[in-house]
Design an enzyme around this catalytic site. Structure first.
Site, PDB file in Angstrom:
ATOM      1  CB  ILE A 139      -0.952  -0.003   1.218  1.00  0.00           C
ATOM      2  CG1 ILE A 139      -1.869  -1.238   1.175  1.00  0.00           C
ATOM      3  CG2 ILE A 139      -1.780   1.274   1.257  1.00  0.00           C
ATOM      4  CD1 ILE A 139      -2.705  -1.450   2.432  1.00  0.00           C
ATOM      5  CB  THR A 153       6.945  -7.578   4.366  1.00  0.00           C
ATOM      6  OG1 THR A 153       6.475  -6.281   4.775  1.00  0.00           O
ATOM      7  CG2 THR A 153       6.858  -8.542   5.533  1.00  0.00           C
ATOM      8  CG  ASP A 182      13.256  -1.884  12.816  1.00  0.00           C
ATOM      9  OD1 ASP A 182      12.408  -1.535  13.671  1.00  0.00           O
ATOM     10  OD2 ASP A 182      13.310  -3.028  12.336  1.00  0.00           O
ATOM     11  CD  GLN A 185      -0.064   3.883   4.767  1.00  0.00           C
ATOM     12  OE1 GLN A 185      -0.782   2.883   4.674  1.00  0.00           O
ATOM     13  NE2 GLN A 185      -0.539   5.063   5.109  1.00  0.00           N
ATOM     14  CD  GLN A 200       3.133  -8.566  12.654  1.00  0.00           C
ATOM     15  OE1 GLN A 200       3.176  -9.148  11.558  1.00  0.00           O
ATOM     16  NE2 GLN A 200       2.043  -8.534  13.390  1.00  0.00           N
ATOM     17  CE1 TYR A 224      -1.911  -5.395  11.592  1.00  0.00           C
ATOM     18  CE2 TYR A 224      -4.189  -6.125  11.416  1.00  0.00           C
ATOM     19  CZ  TYR A 224      -3.139  -5.353  10.945  1.00  0.00           C
ATOM     20  OH  TYR A 224      -3.310  -4.545   9.854  1.00  0.00           O
ATOM     21  NE  ARG A 264      -6.576 -18.523   7.094  1.00  0.00           N
ATOM     22  CZ  ARG A 264      -5.894 -17.620   6.399  1.00  0.00           C
ATOM     23  NH1 ARG A 264      -4.651 -17.844   6.087  1.00  0.00           N
ATOM     24  NH2 ARG A 264      -6.470 -16.508   6.018  1.00  0.00           N
ATOM     25  N   GLY A 283      -8.944 -18.188  14.380  1.00  0.00           N
ATOM     26  CA  GLY A 283      -8.738 -16.740  14.497  1.00  0.00           C
ATOM     27  C   GLY A 283      -9.389 -15.943  13.386  1.00  0.00           C
TER      28      GLY A 283
HETATM   29  N1  LIG Z   1      -3.297  -5.080   3.137  1.00  0.00           N
HETATM   30  C1  LIG Z   1      -4.415  -4.941   3.830  1.00  0.00           C
HETATM   31  O1  LIG Z   1      -5.453  -5.508   3.473  1.00  0.00           O
HETATM   32  C2  LIG Z   1      -4.454  -4.063   5.062  1.00  0.00           C
HETATM   33  C3  LIG Z   1      -5.675  -3.934   5.746  1.00  0.00           C
HETATM   34  C4  LIG Z   1      -5.738  -3.136   6.879  1.00  0.00           C
HETATM   35  C5  LIG Z   1      -4.603  -2.439   7.294  1.00  0.00           C
HETATM   36  N2  LIG Z   1      -3.415  -2.589   6.627  1.00  0.00           N
HETATM   37  C6  LIG Z   1      -2.251  -1.835   7.106  1.00  0.00           C
HETATM   38  O2  LIG Z   1      -1.712  -1.105   6.019  1.00  0.00           O
HETATM   39  C7  LIG Z   1      -0.305  -0.963   6.174  1.00  0.00           C
HETATM   40  C8  LIG Z   1       0.410  -1.436   4.920  1.00  0.00           C
HETATM   41  O3  LIG Z   1       0.128  -2.821   4.723  1.00  0.00           O
HETATM   42  P1  LIG Z   1       0.582  -3.623   3.419  1.00  0.00           P
HETATM   43  O4  LIG Z   1      -0.507  -4.576   3.094  1.00  0.00           O
HETATM   44  O5  LIG Z   1       1.058  -2.674   2.385  1.00  0.00           O
HETATM   45  O6  LIG Z   1       1.786  -4.492   4.014  1.00  0.00           O
HETATM   46  P2  LIG Z   1       3.307  -4.598   3.575  1.00  0.00           P
HETATM   47  O7  LIG Z   1       3.909  -5.683   4.410  1.00  0.00           O
HETATM   48  O8  LIG Z   1       3.429  -4.703   2.094  1.00  0.00           O
HETATM   49  O9  LIG Z   1       3.895  -3.184   4.030  1.00  0.00           O
HETATM   50  C9  LIG Z   1       4.412  -2.919   5.314  1.00  0.00           C
HETATM   51  C10 LIG Z   1       5.756  -2.239   5.154  1.00  0.00           C
HETATM   52  O10 LIG Z   1       6.267  -1.911   6.463  1.00  0.00           O
HETATM   53  C11 LIG Z   1       7.650  -2.260   6.506  1.00  0.00           C
HETATM   54  N3  LIG Z   1       8.002  -2.516   7.922  1.00  0.00           N
HETATM   55  C12 LIG Z   1       7.568  -3.546   8.692  1.00  0.00           C
HETATM   56  N4  LIG Z   1       8.101  -3.461   9.928  1.00  0.00           N
HETATM   57  C13 LIG Z   1       8.873  -2.346   9.941  1.00  0.00           C
HETATM   58  C14 LIG Z   1       9.703  -1.736  10.924  1.00  0.00           C
HETATM   59  N5  LIG Z   1       9.847  -2.276  12.149  1.00  0.00           N
HETATM   60  N6  LIG Z   1      10.374  -0.601  10.609  1.00  0.00           N
HETATM   61  C15 LIG Z   1      10.262  -0.063   9.353  1.00  0.00           C
HETATM   62  N7  LIG Z   1       9.506  -0.603   8.387  1.00  0.00           N
HETATM   63  C16 LIG Z   1       8.821  -1.739   8.659  1.00  0.00           C
HETATM   64  C17 LIG Z   1       7.779  -3.489   5.614  1.00  0.00           C
HETATM   65  O11 LIG Z   1       9.098  -3.728   5.151  1.00  0.00           O
HETATM   66  C18 LIG Z   1       6.809  -3.152   4.486  1.00  0.00           C
HETATM   67  O12 LIG Z   1       7.451  -2.436   3.432  1.00  0.00           O
HETATM   68  C19 LIG Z   1       0.052  -1.753   7.442  1.00  0.00           C
HETATM   69  O13 LIG Z   1       0.114  -0.842   8.523  1.00  0.00           O
HETATM   70  C20 LIG Z   1      -1.112  -2.703   7.619  1.00  0.00           C
HETATM   71  O14 LIG Z   1      -1.290  -3.082   8.959  1.00  0.00           O
HETATM   72  C21 LIG Z   1      -3.315  -3.390   5.525  1.00  0.00           C
END
Ligand SMILES: NC(=O)c1ccc[n+]([C@@H]2O[C@H](COP(=O)([O-])OP(=O)(O)OC[C@H]3O[C@@H](n4cnc5c(N)ncnc54)[C@H](O)[C@@H]3O)[C@@H](O)[C@H]2O)c1
Length: 310
Positions: free
Chosen positions: A12, A35, A51, A73, A76, A143, A271, A273
């Protein structure tokens, strides 16, 4: 406006970065690449491999880039990992998030946009209903608890230090660049497997062979538009969803149609949870002029085309 996008190398976050560049905004990305992928960050964007748990690293980013706004964004982002390792989830999502808020406070950044979860924060959404922002959070997973907890910190920072904040509670986001190898992201997983002619597992809602759980699927481009609107004006909590529920079977049928292939389906038990049903009311955000532009069928088609091209 100078926007720091945490998690900008992720699914995202990278779409948000592209949109901000198109809008002519100065952007930097902070990501630990756990990731996310470096190649997801467009050329010319400042990139900090830092980080969230590293306070000195954050300090350096704020001293150098001096963001006025933060799009948070990074997370974990896996429900399963949070259940297996709640401490890790806490350290990244709450402690890491607080490190970010403290850096914002110290360096005088104005506003934060937070990627919260509409899909997990409300718990089970009864048949025929849409979860509204006024519903109390009922986190089932660590989470969801960390996301709900961070929203409370945002409120506290707003009241004590004048920080402006928006929490966008995303539904199930899907689209190009989603990782098909994780636990979540069923559209990406199905797209890749169906295109390769591999069998797919369909987790049941109640018992193997049923249509699977119901989710509100929102295309990533529509999330980006909501983010854009929120950056320019909104404050408070907003759902980002469609108000439509689709079963996992409906996702599979749409993917199969877009791919032009009939997959072999392996029915599996529910699944642990997993929520049975989650659908969000989008009306609060729609009152500000936002509308999902990409239909379910079209969004799935665009996603399948992306995976076909890889
Ligand atoms: N994908 C969905 O359906 C969804 C739904 C609700 C909320 N979200 C939220 O949206 C956001 C983006 O999700 P996504 O699907 O793009 O996931 P994603 O895993 O592709 O993106 C998360 C990013 O955060 C980085 N990251 C993780 N831990 C970190 C740390 N300790 N320090 C610095 N960077 C770190 C990762 O390397 C990754 O690039 C997240 O906060 C997630 O919880 C996603």
């Amino acid at each position: 406006m100078r926007v720091l996008v945490t998690g900008g190398a992720g699914f995202i976050g990278s779409h948000i970065v592209e949109n901000l560049l198109q809008e002519g905004v100065e952007v930097a990305v902070l990501d630990n690449l756990s990731t996310g992928k470096r190649e997801n960050v467009p050329k010319g964007v400042y990139f900090y491999k830092v980080d969230l748990r590293d306070r000195e690293g954050l300090e350096r980013v704020f001293r150098e880039f001096r963001p006025t706004h933060v799009s948070h964004q990074a997370a974990q982002a896996s429900v399963k990992v949070s259940v297996d390792n709640p401490l890790l989830d806490f350290e990244v999502n709450l402690l890491g998030g607080l490190n970010l808020l403290e850096a914002m406070r110290k360096w005088g950044a104005e506003k934060i946009l937070f990627a919260s979860t509409g899909g997990a924060i409300y718990g089970e959404v009864p048949e025929g209903e849409e979860a509204e922002e006024t519903w109390p959070p009922r986190p089932k997973s660590p989470y969801a608890a960390s996301k709900a907890g961070f929203e409370h910190y945002l409120s506290a920072y707003g009241q004590n230090y004048g920080l402006k904040w928006v929490s966008l509670r995303y539904a199930n986001v899907y689209g190009p660049r989603q990782d098909p190898h994780g636990e979540a992201g069923v559209v990406a997983i199905f797209s890749e497997r169906v295109l390769k002619g591999e069998p797919v597992t369909l987790y049941a809602r109640k018992s193997p062979g049923d249509e699977g759980c119901v989710r509100d699927y929102i295309y990533v481009g529509d999330v980006v538009q909501a983010h854009n609107l929120a950056l320019k004006g909104l404050e408070g909590v907003y759902n980002v969803g469609t108000g439509e529920g689709h079963t996992t079977m409906e996702v599979l049928e749409a993917v199969a149609q877009a791919a032009g292939r009939t997959p072999q389906v392996n029915p599996a038990p529910p699944r642990p949870g997993d929520l049975e049903r989650s659908v969000l009311s989008p009306h609060k955000l729609m009152a500000h002029g936002w509308r999902p532009q990409v239909s379910f069928a079209e969004g799935i088609r665009l996603t399948v085309e992306y995976f076909r091209g890889r």
